[in-house]
Design a protein around this motif. Structure first.
Motif, PDB file in Angstrom:
ATOM      1  N   ALA A  91      47.077  52.444  44.860  1.00 60.40           N
ATOM      2  CA  ALA A  91      46.687  51.169  44.258  1.00 60.40           C
ATOM      3  C   ALA A  91      47.405  50.932  42.932  1.00 60.40           C
ATOM      4  CB  ALA A  91      45.175  51.129  44.058  1.00 60.40           C
ATOM      5  N   VAL A  92      47.498  51.977  42.124  1.00 58.74           N
ATOM      6  CA  VAL A  92      48.176  51.852  40.824  1.00 58.74           C
ATOM      7  C   VAL A  92      49.653  51.532  41.017  1.00 58.74           C
ATOM      8  CG1 VAL A  92      48.900  53.113  38.764  1.00 58.74           C
ATOM      9  CG2 VAL A  92      46.553  53.328  39.592  1.00 58.74           C
ATOM     10  N   ILE A  93      50.305  52.261  41.929  1.00 53.56           N
ATOM     11  CA  ILE A  93      51.729  52.002  42.202  1.00 53.56           C
ATOM     12  C   ILE A  93      51.920  50.580  42.701  1.00 53.56           C
ATOM     13  CG2 ILE A  93      53.671  52.613  43.694  1.00 53.56           C
ATOM     14  CD1 ILE A  93      52.679  55.500  43.629  1.00 53.56           C
ATOM     15  N   GLY A  94      51.037  50.132  43.587  1.00 54.45           N
ATOM     16  CA  GLY A  94      51.150  48.784  44.134  1.00 54.45           C
ATOM     17  C   GLY A  94      51.000  47.710  43.074  1.00 54.45           C
ATOM     18  N   VAL A  95      49.999  47.856  42.223  1.00 54.81           N
ATOM     19  CA  VAL A  95      49.776  46.852  41.165  1.00 54.81           C
ATOM     20  C   VAL A  95      50.939  46.828  40.179  1.00 54.81           C
ATOM     21  CG1 VAL A  95      48.313  46.276  39.188  1.00 54.81           C
ATOM     22  CG2 VAL A  95      47.264  46.923  41.368  1.00 54.81           C
ATOM     23  N   VAL A  96      51.407  48.012  39.792  1.00 53.55           N
ATOM     24  CA  VAL A  96      52.537  48.087  38.850  1.00 53.55           C
ATOM     25  C   VAL A  96      53.789  47.462  39.462  1.00 53.55           C
ATOM     26  CG1 VAL A  96      54.108  49.656  37.649  1.00 53.55           C
ATOM     27  CG2 VAL A  96      51.647  50.090  37.616  1.00 53.55           C
ATOM     28  N   ALA A  97      54.075  47.791  40.732  1.00 55.60           N
ATOM     29  CA  ALA A  97      55.247  47.223  41.406  1.00 55.60           C
ATOM     30  C   ALA A  97      55.138  45.709  41.516  1.00 55.60           C
ATOM     31  CB  ALA A  97      55.404  47.848  42.792  1.00 55.60           C
ATOM     32  N   LEU A  98      53.926  45.208  41.771  1.00 52.40           N
ATOM     33  CA  LEU A  98      53.734  43.758  41.878  1.00 52.40           C
ATOM     34  C   LEU A  98      53.950  43.073  40.532  1.00 52.40           C
ATOM     35  CD1 LEU A  98      52.925  41.443  43.754  1.00 52.40           C
ATOM     36  CD2 LEU A  98      50.532  41.863  43.144  1.00 52.40           C
ATOM     37  N   ILE A  99      53.436  43.673  39.460  1.00 51.12           N
ATOM     38  CA  ILE A  99      53.629  43.105  38.118  1.00 51.12           C
ATOM     39  C   ILE A  99      55.111  43.091  37.750  1.00 51.12           C
ATOM     40  CG2 ILE A  99      53.201  43.483  35.657  1.00 51.12           C
ATOM     41  CD1 ILE A  99      50.442  44.580  36.436  1.00 51.12           C
ATOM     42  N   ILE A 100      55.803  44.191  38.035  1.00 49.95           N
ATOM     43  CA  ILE A 100      57.238  44.263  37.737  1.00 49.95           C
ATOM     44  C   ILE A 100      57.998  43.203  38.531  1.00 49.95           C
ATOM     45  CG2 ILE A 100      59.301  45.700  37.983  1.00 49.95           C
ATOM     46  CD1 ILE A 100      57.541  48.137  37.436  1.00 49.95           C
ATOM     47  N   PHE A 101      57.616  43.030  39.801  1.00 51.41           N
ATOM     48  CA  PHE A 101      58.267  42.020  40.648  1.00 51.41           C
ATOM     49  C   PHE A 101      58.078  40.621  40.077  1.00 51.41           C
ATOM     50  CE2 PHE A 101      57.673  38.838  44.018  1.00 51.41           C
ATOM     51  CZ  PHE A 101      58.939  38.830  44.573  1.00 51.41           C
TER      52      PHE A 101
END
Length: 344
Positions: A77-87
């Protein structure tokens, strides 16, 4: 019919001739347009959004599994949220974004995207668990279950063209709001009929299909008609993303929540020694029951079907509320959009 006589993967083969026909017709009838050589494909952005979607769905499924790892789910979940914010940050700063997020400032476009996303989320998620219940609880074969759920696409096929004629006569955002409200009504009707007669079930599924068919037509119109013509390719990709993301997340999330509620509701009858996997899913319980004495077998089957129906009821209530709330949100967005137009 394919699943009735062949292995389950044969169901996907029906798409092959359709895809081939679509490819041939596209090559023959769709005009060829030269691409813009100045625009480059954002490979980095594509990787970022892929990582975000995969890890977020993995986290949801891992949280819902009976023996899932909370640690791995949290990391995902953390990786997904961080990747989405970066995107998102990358797209906002890029001169040639993979997705032009400024399009979402256009109310009809945004409500079209939401309608497509929520519509496919609910449709595929509900079809998934309805098909399971018809076969595992009601005892229907794949063909019979398929014929009952066929009422969803048939109703959508009828409602789509009818709504298409209304798009230039009525407010398109209101049409989308009403369509999701109709889908909520259909889900609610099915909620009260799923343990009753087949005609009642078909009525609920048909209302659901009509609402979603109408909503998809209005959504597609809004997405493609309210964006600048030079961004037609991008908007078509965004529309397709809404459908694919909605469908994939619908099956993943609704399936995971259904499995979680089943696990919590499943009570193994006293005096029966069975493996723990009977609490994973109803089909596991039914398989284990086949190897038990008659009385114990029937008790385990009944416990599994009762637990499945509890999870099924909870999912239908949740999806009904989800459709209704989304309908309300879209209606409010439409009302505010009208107010802004009036002030201008």
């Amino acid at each position: 019919m394919l699943v009735e006589h062949f292995w389950w993967g044969a169901a996907f083969l029906i798409n092959v001739p359709i895809a081939v026909a679509a490819l041939v017709l596209t090559l023959v009838y769709v005009p060829d347009h030269a691409g813009n050589k100045d625009k480059k494909w954002d490979f980095t952005g594509s990787v970022q959004i892929m990582i975000a979607m995969v890890t977020l769905i993995y986290a949801i499924k891992e949280f819902a599994r009976r023996d899932g790892s909370p640690t791995f789910a949290t990391i995902g979940a953390v990786i997904g949220v961080v990747a989405l914010i970066i995107f998102i940050r990358r797209q906002l700063r890029s001169s040639n974004p993979l997705l032009d997020l400024s399009l979402f400032k256009i109310s009809p476009f945004t409500t079209g995207f939401i309608t497509a996303l929520v519509g496919l989320f609910g449709q595929l998620g509900i079809q998934y668990i309805v098909t399971q219940r018809l076969q595992l609880v009601e005892g229907f074969g794949p063909l019979q279950a398929g014929l009952i759920t066929l009422s969803i696409p048939v109703a959508a096929l009828i409602a789509g063209p009818l709504v298409g004629k209304m798009l230039y006569r009525y407010d398109v955002i209101r049409i989308k709001s009403f369509s999701l409200l109709l889908a909520a009504l259909g889900t609610m009707v099915y909620l009260f009929q799923f343990d009753s007669s087949i005609p009642g079930q078909i009525l609920g599924l048909a209302l659901l299909g009509a609402g979603l068919g109408a909503g998809m037509t209005a959504a597609s119109h809004s997405i493609m008609s309210y964006a600048p013509p030079e961004k037609a390719g991008m908007t078509a990709s965004i529309e397709e993303m809404a459908y694919e993301l909605g469908g994939a997340s619908g099956i993943a999330i609704i399936g995971s929540i259904s499995g979680l509620v089943y696990t919590l509701a499943m009570k193994i009858p006293a005096g029966i020694q069975v493996p723990a996997n009977v609490k994973d899913s109803l089909d596991e319980a039914l398989l284990v029951a086949e190897g038990l004495p008659v009385q114990a077998s029937e008790a385990l089957k009944e416990a599994g079907r009762t637990a499945f129906d509890e999870s099924f009821f909870a999912i239908l209530v949740w999806v009904t509320v989800f459709f209704a709330v989304t309908s309300l949100v879209i209606g409010l967005v439409g009302a505010r959009s009208k107010q802004r137009e009036t002030r201008v």
